[in-house]
Every structure is written in structure tokens, then in C-alpha cells.
Write a protein that holds these residues in place. Sequence first.
Motif, PDB file in Angstrom:
ATOM      1  N   ALA A 282       0.841  -1.207   0.000  1.00 48.01           N
ATOM      2  CA  ALA A 282       0.000   0.000   0.000  1.00 48.01           C
ATOM      3  C   ALA A 282       0.872   1.251   0.000  1.00 48.01           C
ATOM      4  CB  ALA A 282      -0.920  -0.001   1.218  1.00 48.01           C
ATOM      5  N   GLU A 283       0.418   2.268  -0.720  1.00 50.90           N
ATOM      6  CA  GLU A 283       1.128   3.543  -0.781  1.00 50.90           C
ATOM      7  C   GLU A 283       0.151   4.675  -0.482  1.00 50.90           C
ATOM      8  OE1 GLU A 283       3.252   4.030  -4.443  1.00 50.90           O
ATOM      9  OE2 GLU A 283       4.211   2.066  -4.282  1.00 50.90           O
ATOM     10  N   ASN A 284       0.698   5.776   0.019  1.00 52.31           N
ATOM     11  CA  ASN A 284      -0.129   6.952   0.277  1.00 52.31           C
ATOM     12  C   ASN A 284      -0.753   7.422  -1.026  1.00 52.31           C
ATOM     13  OD1 ASN A 284       0.453   7.159   3.054  1.00 52.31           O
ATOM     14  ND2 ASN A 284       2.368   8.197   2.618  1.00 52.31           N
ATOM     15  N   LYS A 285      -1.973   7.905  -0.912  1.00 50.64           N
ATOM     16  CA  LYS A 285      -2.686   8.513  -2.038  1.00 50.64           C
ATOM     17  C   LYS A 285      -3.024   9.934  -1.597  1.00 50.64           C
ATOM     18  CE  LYS A 285      -4.986   4.225  -3.563  1.00 50.64           C
ATOM     19  NZ  LYS A 285      -6.300   3.687  -3.906  1.00 50.64           N
ATOM     20  N   VAL A 286      -4.237  10.362  -1.854  1.00 46.01           N
ATOM     21  CA  VAL A 286      -4.710  11.644  -1.339  1.00 46.01           C
ATOM     22  C   VAL A 286      -4.728  11.588   0.186  1.00 46.01           C
ATOM     23  CG1 VAL A 286      -6.704  13.202  -1.238  1.00 46.01           C
ATOM     24  CG2 VAL A 286      -6.056  12.142  -3.403  1.00 46.01           C
ATOM     25  N   GLY A 287      -4.995  10.402   0.719  1.00 46.22           N
ATOM     26  CA  GLY A 287      -4.961  10.144   2.154  1.00 46.22           C
ATOM     27  C   GLY A 287      -3.855   9.148   2.456  1.00 46.22           C
ATOM     28  N   PRO A 288      -3.513   9.009   3.735  1.00 46.72           N
ATOM     29  CA  PRO A 288      -2.415   8.114   4.105  1.00 46.72           C
ATOM     30  C   PRO A 288      -2.789   6.639   4.051  1.00 46.72           C
ATOM     31  CG  PRO A 288      -3.418   9.026   6.067  1.00 46.72           C
ATOM     32  CD  PRO A 288      -4.074   9.709   4.885  1.00 46.72           C
ATOM     33  N   VAL A 289      -1.765   5.791   3.981  1.00 49.08           N
ATOM     34  CA  VAL A 289      -1.937   4.351   4.115  1.00 49.08           C
ATOM     35  C   VAL A 289      -2.510   4.094   5.505  1.00 49.08           C
ATOM     36  CG1 VAL A 289      -0.657   2.175   4.366  1.00 49.08           C
ATOM     37  CG2 VAL A 289      -0.060   3.771   2.538  1.00 49.08           C
ATOM     38  N   LEU A 290      -3.426   3.152   5.602  1.00 49.84           N
ATOM     39  CA  LEU A 290      -4.085   2.884   6.877  1.00 49.84           C
ATOM     40  C   LEU A 290      -3.614   1.603   7.548  1.00 49.84           C
ATOM     41  CD1 LEU A 290      -7.690   4.082   5.950  1.00 49.84           C
ATOM     42  CD2 LEU A 290      -5.840   5.354   7.079  1.00 49.84           C
ATOM     43  N   ASN A 291      -2.529   1.011   7.073  1.00 49.06           N
ATOM     44  CA  ASN A 291      -1.939  -0.145   7.759  1.00 49.06           C
ATOM     45  C   ASN A 291      -1.420   0.300   9.120  1.00 49.06           C
ATOM     46  OD1 ASN A 291      -2.323  -1.702   5.457  1.00 49.06           O
ATOM     47  ND2 ASN A 291      -0.239  -1.399   4.718  1.00 49.06           N
ATOM     48  N   GLY A 292      -1.602  -0.537  10.128  1.00 46.08           N
ATOM     49  CA  GLY A 292      -1.071  -0.241  11.452  1.00 46.08           C
ATOM     50  C   GLY A 292      -1.704   0.958  12.122  1.00 46.08           C
ATOM     51  N   LEU A 293      -2.914   1.281  11.726  1.00 43.69           N
ATOM     52  CA  LEU A 293      -3.591   2.469  12.242  1.00 43.69           C
ATOM     53  C   LEU A 293      -3.940   2.366  13.723  1.00 43.69           C
ATOM     54  CD1 LEU A 293      -4.816   5.222  11.399  1.00 43.69           C
ATOM     55  CD2 LEU A 293      -6.957   3.998  10.992  1.00 43.69           C
ATOM     56  N   MET A 294      -4.459   1.207  14.129  1.00 41.22           N
ATOM     57  CA  MET A 294      -4.931   1.038  15.502  1.00 41.22           C
ATOM     58  C   MET A 294      -3.758   1.106  16.479  1.00 41.22           C
ATOM     59  SD  MET A 294      -8.053   0.922  14.813  1.00 41.22           S
ATOM     60  CE  MET A 294      -8.922   0.455  16.278  1.00 41.22           C
ATOM     61  N   GLY A 295      -3.867   2.012  17.439  1.00 43.09           N
ATOM     62  CA  GLY A 295      -2.825   2.186  18.433  1.00 43.09           C
ATOM     63  C   GLY A 295      -1.748   3.187  18.026  1.00 43.09           C
ATOM     64  N   ARG A 296      -1.857   3.712  16.827  1.00 42.62           N
ATOM     65  CA  ARG A 296      -0.876   4.685  16.332  1.00 42.62           C
ATOM     66  C   ARG A 296      -1.338   6.090  16.688  1.00 42.62           C
ATOM     67  NH1 ARG A 296      -0.104   4.269  10.086  1.00 42.62           N
ATOM     68  NH2 ARG A 296      -1.786   5.774   9.925  1.00 42.62           N
ATOM     69  N   ALA A 297      -0.395   6.957  16.979  1.00 40.87           N
ATOM     70  CA  ALA A 297      -0.735   8.355  17.246  1.00 40.87           C
ATOM     71  C   ALA A 297      -1.363   8.965  15.998  1.00 40.87           C
ATOM     72  CB  ALA A 297       0.513   9.138  17.642  1.00 40.87           C
ATOM     73  N   VAL A 298      -2.306   9.854  16.191  1.00 37.36           N
ATOM     74  CA  VAL A 298      -2.933  10.559  15.064  1.00 37.36           C
ATOM     75  C   VAL A 298      -1.849  11.339  14.323  1.00 37.36           C
ATOM     76  CG1 VAL A 298      -4.587  12.380  14.458  1.00 37.36           C
ATOM     77  CG2 VAL A 298      -5.179  10.693  16.208  1.00 37.36           C
ATOM     78  N   ALA A 299      -1.917  11.305  13.004  1.00 33.93           N
ATOM     79  CA  ALA A 299      -0.996  12.023  12.111  1.00 33.93           C
ATOM     80  C   ALA A 299       0.435  11.512  12.197  1.00 33.93           C
ATOM     81  CB  ALA A 299      -1.045  13.525  12.368  1.00 33.93           C
ATOM     82  N   ALA A 300       0.590  10.211  12.498  1.00 28.49           N
ATOM     83  CA  ALA A 300       1.936   9.662  12.645  1.00 28.49           C
ATOM     84  C   ALA A 300       2.322   8.693  11.537  1.00 28.49           C
ATOM     85  CB  ALA A 300       2.072   8.979  14.001  1.00 28.49           C
ATOM     86  N   GLY A 301       1.492   8.561  10.496  1.00 31.21           N
ATOM     87  CA  GLY A 301       1.854   7.686   9.387  1.00 31.21           C
ATOM     88  C   GLY A 301       3.029   8.277   8.623  1.00 31.21           C
ATOM     89  N   GLU A 302       3.927   7.427   8.189  1.00 33.06           N
ATOM     90  CA  GLU A 302       5.133   7.899   7.516  1.00 33.06           C
ATOM     91  C   GLU A 302       4.857   8.381   6.092  1.00 33.06           C
ATOM     92  OE1 GLU A 302       8.519   5.343   7.759  1.00 33.06           O
ATOM     93  OE2 GLU A 302       7.992   4.720   9.788  1.00 33.06           O
ATOM     94  N   GLY A 303       5.546   9.448   5.726  1.00 32.39           N
ATOM     95  CA  GLY A 303       5.533   9.913   4.350  1.00 32.39           C
ATOM     96  C   GLY A 303       4.266  10.613   3.898  1.00 32.39           C
ATOM     97  N   PHE A 304       3.461  11.073   4.832  1.00 34.61           N
ATOM     98  CA  PHE A 304       2.229  11.765   4.465  1.00 34.61           C
ATOM     99  C   PHE A 304       2.180  13.110   5.164  1.00 34.61           C
ATOM    100  CE2 PHE A 304      -2.253  12.877   4.682  1.00 34.61           C
ATOM    101  CZ  PHE A 304      -2.616  12.713   3.362  1.00 34.61           C
ATOM    102  N   GLU A 305       1.744  14.121   4.449  1.00 36.21           N
ATOM    103  CA  GLU A 305       1.628  15.457   5.031  1.00 36.21           C
ATOM    104  C   GLU A 305       0.193  15.660   5.518  1.00 36.21           C
ATOM    105  OE1 GLU A 305       2.127  20.068   3.686  1.00 36.21           O
ATOM    106  OE2 GLU A 305       3.444  18.591   2.754  1.00 36.21           O
ATOM    107  N   TYR A 306       0.030  15.598   6.823  1.00 34.39           N
ATOM    108  CA  TYR A 306      -1.289  15.704   7.436  1.00 34.39           C
ATOM    109  C   TYR A 306      -1.698  17.169   7.597  1.00 34.39           C
ATOM    110  CZ  TYR A 306      -0.858  10.777   8.630  1.00 34.39           C
ATOM    111  OH  TYR A 306      -0.727   9.417   8.572  1.00 34.39           O
ATOM    112  N   SER A 307      -2.997  17.366   7.731  1.00 36.94           N
ATOM    113  CA  SER A 307      -3.522  18.709   8.005  1.00 36.94           C
ATOM    114  C   SER A 307      -3.067  19.160   9.386  1.00 36.94           C
ATOM    115  CB  SER A 307      -5.052  18.693   7.955  1.00 36.94           C
ATOM    116  OG  SER A 307      -5.575  17.876   8.994  1.00 36.94           O
ATOM    117  N   ASP A 308      -3.041  20.467   9.569  1.00 29.64           N
ATOM    118  CA  ASP A 308      -2.685  21.026  10.875  1.00 29.64           C
ATOM    119  C   ASP A 308      -3.623  20.512  11.963  1.00 29.64           C
ATOM    120  OD1 ASP A 308      -0.624  22.435   9.689  1.00 29.64           O
ATOM    121  OD2 ASP A 308      -1.731  24.330   9.615  1.00 29.64           O
ATOM    122  N   ALA A 309      -4.897  20.294  11.606  1.00 28.71           N
ATOM    123  CA  ALA A 309      -5.882  19.820  12.583  1.00 28.71           C
ATOM    124  C   ALA A 309      -5.498  18.445  13.127  1.00 28.71           C
ATOM    125  CB  ALA A 309      -7.266  19.763  11.948  1.00 28.71           C
ATOM    126  N   LEU A 310      -5.080  17.542  12.247  1.00 24.15           N
ATOM    127  CA  LEU A 310      -4.693  16.209  12.706  1.00 24.15           C
ATOM    128  C   LEU A 310      -3.331  16.226  13.393  1.00 24.15           C
ATOM    129  CD1 LEU A 310      -6.024  13.820   9.921  1.00 24.15           C
ATOM    130  CD2 LEU A 310      -7.007  14.352  12.141  1.00 24.15           C
TER     131      LEU A 310
END
Length: 126
Positions: free
Chosen positions: A45-73
Motif C-alpha cells: 500500500a502507498e499513500n494517495k490523497v490520504g495516508p496508508v491505513l496499515n497499522g492504524l490502531m494504536g498509532r498516534a494521530v498524524a503519525a503515518g510515515e511519508g504523508f503530510e497531514y492537516s494542521d488539525a490532525l
Amino acid sequence: MFKNILASALMVATSAGIAAADGDAAKGEKVFRKCQACHAVGEGAENKVGPVLNGLMGRAVAAGEGFEYSDALVAKGAEGVVWDEDTLAAFLEKPRDWAPGTKMSFAGLRKEKDRDNLIAYLATFE
């Protein structure tokens, strides 16, 4: 007796986690079709308009690698918010209410069962 108390406490804690995860992952895969234009899961899986969602559970919000999150997240992540069943359910219900200013344009999933099923599906991608 202590062993029995410990075993009972462990069963209660485990079943509480299971009760919170009431979703059906197979049904959640169908719900994920609404997400797959912007998000990917699974091997390769690779980032698209949104980040890859692998390993999401238990991960800090906005902590996925290689994705530029909104300031809100990013702010939610800086506050120590972690993706779990409750935070993800609240976000999926109305993303822009949960994180005003999020880049995610998806309106949300109105049906609680759809949210539960999607969360169960996403939890399979550790």
C-alpha cells in the motif's frame, strides 16, 4: 484463589475489548470501498490523497510515515490522541466535526454498524 481472580479479570478485560470491536471485518471490507479512492491498505500500500491505513490502531494521530497531514490532525497527534476504536469511530462519523480543518473531505459514515465494520476491517492490517 488468586489465580481464579486473575483469570476472571483477564477474561473481563479481554471480552471488553472484543465487545468494543463489534464489527465484522468482511462487511468492513465492503464499507472500505468508500475509502479506497483516497486510502490504501495491505501489502505494498502507498499513500494517495490520504495516508496508508496499515497499522492504524494504536498509532498516534498524524503519525503515518511519508504523508503530510492537516494542521488539525497534527494538533490532535501533538495532544497525544491515539487511533483506537473510540477515536476512529468519532472521526469516521463526522471527520470535520472531530478535527475541524482536516483535509479529509469525506462527510462521514452515519451508520454505527458501518463504522464498527470498517474499524474491524482496518484492525486486520497491523
